[in-house]
Design a protein around this motif. Sequence first.
Motif, PDB file in Angstrom:
ATOM      1  N   THR A 172      17.898  42.221  93.738  1.00 29.84           N
ATOM      2  CA  THR A 172      16.982  41.643  92.845  1.00 29.84           C
ATOM      3  C   THR A 172      15.464  41.327  93.852  1.00 29.84           C
ATOM      4  O   THR A 172      15.758  41.069  94.993  1.00 29.84           O
ATOM      5  N   VAL A 188       9.705  50.249  93.472  1.00 26.80           N
ATOM      6  CA  VAL A 188      10.953  48.986  93.501  1.00 26.80           C
ATOM      7  C   VAL A 188      12.204  49.681  93.112  1.00 26.80           C
ATOM      8  O   VAL A 188      13.177  49.403  93.806  1.00 26.80           O
ATOM      9  N   TYR A 193      16.107  48.378  93.942  1.00 27.34           N
ATOM     10  CA  TYR A 193      16.330  46.976  93.339  1.00 27.34           C
ATOM     11  C   TYR A 193      16.522  47.257  91.781  1.00 27.34           C
ATOM     12  O   TYR A 193      16.100  48.498  91.214  1.00 27.34           O
ATOM     13  N   ALA A 196      13.622  42.952  88.861  1.00 26.44           N
ATOM     14  CA  ALA A 196      12.624  42.222  89.614  1.00 26.44           C
ATOM     15  C   ALA A 196      11.689  41.249  88.610  1.00 26.44           C
ATOM     16  O   ALA A 196      11.490  41.601  87.316  1.00 26.44           O
TER      17      ALA A 196
END
Length: 267
Positions: A172, A188, A193, A196
């Motif tokens: 995260t 991202v 991840y 977010a």
Amino acid sequence: MIRIPILMYHSVTDKPNEETKPHSVRPSDLAEQLAYLAESGFTPLTLGDLVASLNKNNGRSMPDKPVVLTFDDGYADFHSQALPLLERRAFPATVFLTSGWVSDAGKDAAGRALDDMLSWSQAREAAETGIEIGGHSHSHPQLDQLRTEELRQELRRNKGLLEDTLGTPVATMAYPYGYSSARVRREVRKAGYFAACAVNNTIAADRHDMLAIPRLTVARHTTINMFRRAVEGSGVPLIYLRERILTKGYAVVRRTRYGLQRVRGNV
């Protein structure tokens, strides 16, 4: 629809410097806020646990009144002031750590830290108590203004340093300043991840993009009445009216700035 208040803190101190003061909270205010959550039947979760609970395929159940407490940047006072208060109530939380600002970053130091920051050993100690450590970039830039290769380096260097140093997966993150874009969110995801956080100052819901989860700002001017109304979802747009207007206005400025950079061939 499931609605979850996700709270965004920064420094927790009685003596903030001029740069951190507007976004800081007093330890006594944090203690009062945690007491309200406990007495009102809220169940704190880490961001990772919240996202896992929203996944209907893994068998996890969502508590009746979930709440997530997040702390951005990685200030040293998280360890000295916030962590004891959280431990007293057995509350988990998520700290989004800027790896280049860690106090003993050494050769990996980058950017300009705004105050005293956590050391790697303090971050490890927090993680051992159940605090989730998430990413917050390496040098804390405005990610949506970076060239794509620079963006990738910011995300992947941060994630790699956190995982290598803390010895735990990091899945995260939170965007510095809350700024992102479709391009940033794609990178991202590619960096590994699965969730977010932005800001947006609205209550999060299961319908939101997990790479753009909104949070509610808790700052020095946040009274306990404002805090109570925010976490209960009462009049949130009015509480954060000024912040939301400024955020929307600056979003236009950032998109225009990035567009001009593309025209000039700078990105």
